[in-house]
Design a protein around this motif. Structure first.
Motif, PDB file in Angstrom:
ATOM      1  N   LEU A 100       0.820  -1.204   0.000  1.00 16.38           N
ATOM      2  CA  LEU A 100       0.000   0.000   0.000  1.00 16.38           C
ATOM      3  C   LEU A 100       0.863   1.267   0.000  1.00 16.38           C
ATOM      4  CD1 LEU A 100      -2.900   0.822  -0.142  1.00 16.38           C
ATOM      5  CD2 LEU A 100      -3.029   0.700   2.346  1.00 16.38           C
ATOM      6  N   GLU A 101       1.932   1.274   0.798  1.00 19.92           N
ATOM      7  CA  GLU A 101       2.832   2.437   0.821  1.00 19.92           C
ATOM      8  C   GLU A 101       3.476   2.667  -0.543  1.00 19.92           C
ATOM      9  OE1 GLU A 101       5.291   1.219   4.071  1.00 19.92           O
ATOM     10  OE2 GLU A 101       3.700   1.642   5.522  1.00 19.92           O
ATOM     11  N   GLU A 102       3.908   1.580  -1.197  1.00 21.93           N
ATOM     12  CA  GLU A 102       4.503   1.721  -2.526  1.00 21.93           C
ATOM     13  C   GLU A 102       3.494   2.246  -3.542  1.00 21.93           C
ATOM     14  OE1 GLU A 102       6.325  -1.983  -3.612  1.00 21.93           O
ATOM     15  OE2 GLU A 102       7.796  -1.865  -1.987  1.00 21.93           O
ATOM     16  N   ALA A 103       2.264   1.756  -3.476  1.00 23.66           N
ATOM     17  CA  ALA A 103       1.227   2.207  -4.411  1.00 23.66           C
ATOM     18  C   ALA A 103       0.870   3.672  -4.167  1.00 23.66           C
ATOM     19  CB  ALA A 103      -0.015   1.328  -4.273  1.00 23.66           C
ATOM     20  N   THR A 105       2.838   5.959  -2.874  1.00 21.64           N
ATOM     21  CA  THR A 105       3.985   6.748  -3.321  1.00 21.64           C
ATOM     22  C   THR A 105       3.961   6.904  -4.832  1.00 21.64           C
ATOM     23  OG1 THR A 105       5.329   6.077  -1.444  1.00 21.64           O
ATOM     24  CG2 THR A 105       6.511   6.851  -3.390  1.00 21.64           C
ATOM     25  N   ALA A 106       3.723   5.802  -5.538  1.00 24.82           N
ATOM     26  CA  ALA A 106       3.700   5.846  -7.004  1.00 24.82           C
ATOM     27  C   ALA A 106       2.567   6.732  -7.525  1.00 24.82           C
ATOM     28  CB  ALA A 106       3.567   4.433  -7.564  1.00 24.82           C
ATOM     29  N   ARG A 107       1.410   6.654  -6.900  1.00 29.45           N
ATOM     30  CA  ARG A 107       0.251   7.394  -7.415  1.00 29.45           C
ATOM     31  C   ARG A 107       0.222   8.851  -6.976  1.00 29.45           C
ATOM     32  NH1 ARG A 107      -6.073   5.582  -7.219  1.00 29.45           N
ATOM     33  NH2 ARG A 107      -6.861   7.363  -8.349  1.00 29.45           N
ATOM     34  N   PHE A 108       0.560   9.118  -5.703  1.00 30.25           N
ATOM     35  CA  PHE A 108       0.404  10.471  -5.167  1.00 30.25           C
ATOM     36  C   PHE A 108       1.720  11.150  -4.793  1.00 30.25           C
ATOM     37  CE2 PHE A 108      -3.562   8.248  -3.892  1.00 30.25           C
ATOM     38  CZ  PHE A 108      -4.443   8.973  -4.689  1.00 30.25           C
ATOM     39  N   GLY A 109       2.840  10.449  -4.929  1.00 28.37           N
ATOM     40  CA  GLY A 109       4.129  11.042  -4.585  1.00 28.37           C
ATOM     41  C   GLY A 109       4.347  11.211  -3.097  1.00 28.37           C
ATOM     42  N   LEU A 110       3.708  10.369  -2.283  1.00 29.97           N
ATOM     43  CA  LEU A 110       3.883  10.485  -0.829  1.00 29.97           C
ATOM     44  C   LEU A 110       5.314  10.189  -0.423  1.00 29.97           C
ATOM     45  CD1 LEU A 110       0.711   8.716   0.615  1.00 29.97           C
ATOM     46  CD2 LEU A 110       1.147  11.155   0.423  1.00 29.97           C
ATOM     47  N   GLU A 111       5.748  10.859   0.623  1.00 29.18           N
ATOM     48  CA  GLU A 111       7.034  10.573   1.251  1.00 29.18           C
ATOM     49  C   GLU A 111       6.729  10.067   2.659  1.00 29.18           C
ATOM     50  OE1 GLU A 111       9.211  14.198   0.999  1.00 29.18           O
ATOM     51  OE2 GLU A 111       9.252  14.161  -1.179  1.00 29.18           O
ATOM     52  N   TRP A 112       7.584   9.200   3.178  1.00 33.76           N
ATOM     53  CA  TRP A 112       7.296   8.514   4.432  1.00 33.76           C
ATOM     54  C   TRP A 112       8.392   8.734   5.463  1.00 33.76           C
ATOM     55  CZ3 TRP A 112       2.582   6.167   4.412  1.00 33.76           C
ATOM     56  CH2 TRP A 112       2.001   5.942   3.160  1.00 33.76           C
ATOM     57  N   THR A 113       7.996   8.729   6.735  1.00 35.12           N
ATOM     58  CA  THR A 113       8.909   8.812   7.866  1.00 35.12           C
ATOM     59  C   THR A 113       8.508   7.743   8.868  1.00 35.12           C
ATOM     60  OG1 THR A 113       9.095  11.200   7.595  1.00 35.12           O
ATOM     61  CG2 THR A 113       9.748  10.314   9.723  1.00 35.12           C
ATOM     62  N   ALA A 114       9.495   7.151   9.548  1.00 36.87           N
ATOM     63  CA  ALA A 114       9.199   6.153  10.573  1.00 36.87           C
ATOM     64  C   ALA A 114       8.396   6.801  11.705  1.00 36.87           C
ATOM     65  CB  ALA A 114      10.491   5.558  11.124  1.00 36.87           C
ATOM     66  N   GLY A 118       8.083   3.412  16.386  1.00 38.27           N
ATOM     67  CA  GLY A 118       8.812   2.378  15.663  1.00 38.27           C
ATOM     68  C   GLY A 118       7.946   1.380  14.926  1.00 38.27           C
ATOM     69  N   HIS A 119       6.627   1.536  14.984  1.00 36.02           N
ATOM     70  CA  HIS A 119       5.709   0.599  14.338  1.00 36.02           C
ATOM     71  C   HIS A 119       5.144   1.198  13.063  1.00 36.02           C
ATOM     72  CE1 HIS A 119       5.808  -2.166  17.683  1.00 36.02           C
ATOM     73  NE2 HIS A 119       5.643  -1.139  18.490  1.00 36.02           N
ATOM     74  N   GLY A 120       5.879   1.060  11.974  1.00 33.05           N
ATOM     75  CA  GLY A 120       5.366   1.500  10.692  1.00 33.05           C
ATOM     76  C   GLY A 120       5.831   2.881  10.296  1.00 33.05           C
ATOM     77  N   LEU A 121       5.163   3.412   9.283  1.00 28.63           N
ATOM     78  CA  LEU A 121       5.535   4.695   8.692  1.00 28.63           C
ATOM     79  C   LEU A 121       4.359   5.664   8.743  1.00 28.63           C
ATOM     80  CD1 LEU A 121       7.316   3.347   5.481  1.00 28.63           C
ATOM     81  CD2 LEU A 121       8.389   4.094   7.615  1.00 28.63           C
ATOM     82  N   VAL A 122       4.687   6.945   8.622  1.00 34.86           N
ATOM     83  CA  VAL A 122       3.681   7.998   8.549  1.00 34.86           C
ATOM     84  C   VAL A 122       3.914   8.742   7.245  1.00 34.86           C
ATOM     85  CG1 VAL A 122       2.857  10.140   9.604  1.00 34.86           C
ATOM     86  CG2 VAL A 122       3.614   8.260  11.049  1.00 34.86           C
ATOM     87  N   ALA A 123       2.833   9.022   6.520  1.00 40.22           N
ATOM     88  CA  ALA A 123       2.952   9.801   5.287  1.00 40.22           C
ATOM     89  C   ALA A 123       3.251  11.246   5.647  1.00 40.22           C
ATOM     90  CB  ALA A 123       1.666   9.710   4.482  1.00 40.22           C
ATOM     91  N   ASN A 124       4.307  11.796   5.029  1.00 42.75           N
ATOM     92  CA  ASN A 124       4.683  13.184   5.294  1.00 42.75           C
ATOM     93  C   ASN A 124       3.922  14.144   4.412  1.00 42.75           C
ATOM     94  OD1 ASN A 124       6.585  12.535   7.205  1.00 42.75           O
ATOM     95  ND2 ASN A 124       8.255  12.440   5.740  1.00 42.75           N
TER      96      ASN A 124
END
Length: 152
Positions: A100-103, A105-114, A118-124
């Motif tokens: 889901l994170e890869e999709a 990122t590809a579709r909306f250009g999201l960037e992620w931060t831990a 420590g449990h997962g990522l947050v869309a920046n």
């Protein structure tokens, strides 16, 4: 996009946890059970839920595994080996999140931060869009904050 991620996770789950047990657990030969494990097709239903229990917007998927599976070797329906399911739940969640994170990122250009915990990522950010804070916290966050204050 969410369906592809869920199906990727359950494809892994099917390979790792899709087994039935045939035979008896009561009989032992040389200290070993005489029952046999067979590959089986799990019966799984998935459905979209658009809100949280409190009515907040929260798109997510529920998945339910029936307590019956079609044994690959003979086509008979038997109970699956559900005792092994918990071993794979964390891996399924990681696979779904990664897809889901890869999709996104590809579709909306999201960037992620831990996340801080420590449990997962947050869309920046969405590429080219200014970051917007939510206008109001969801009901579950408000309740958790209230409960935390009461414990002090």
């Amino acid at each position: 996009m969410i369906w592809q991620a869920v199906h990727a996770g359950f494809e892994y789950f099917q390979k790792e946890a899709g087994y039935t047990h045939a035979g008896s657990n009561n009989t032992r030969v040389h200290g070993r059970e005489t029952g046999q494990w067979h590959e089986a097709d799990l019966a799984v239903a998935h459905w979209l839920q658009h809100t949280s229990r409190d009515g907040d917007m929260q798109l997510h998927v529920h998945s339910q595994i029936a307590h019956v599976a079609k044994t690959a070797s003979d086509g008979k329906w038997r109970a699956p080996d559900s005792l092994g399911y918990n071993e794979h739940v964390g891996a399924v969640a990681a696979i779904v999140s990664q897809h889901l994170e890869e999709a996104l990122t590809a579709r909306f250009g999201l960037e992620w931060t831990a996340r801080d915990d420590g449990h997962g990522l947050v869309a920046n950010d969405i590429a080219g869009e200014p970051r917007r804070e939510p206008t109001a916290p969801g009901a579950r966050l408000r309740q958790a904050t209230t409960n935390q204050r009461l414990r002090r």
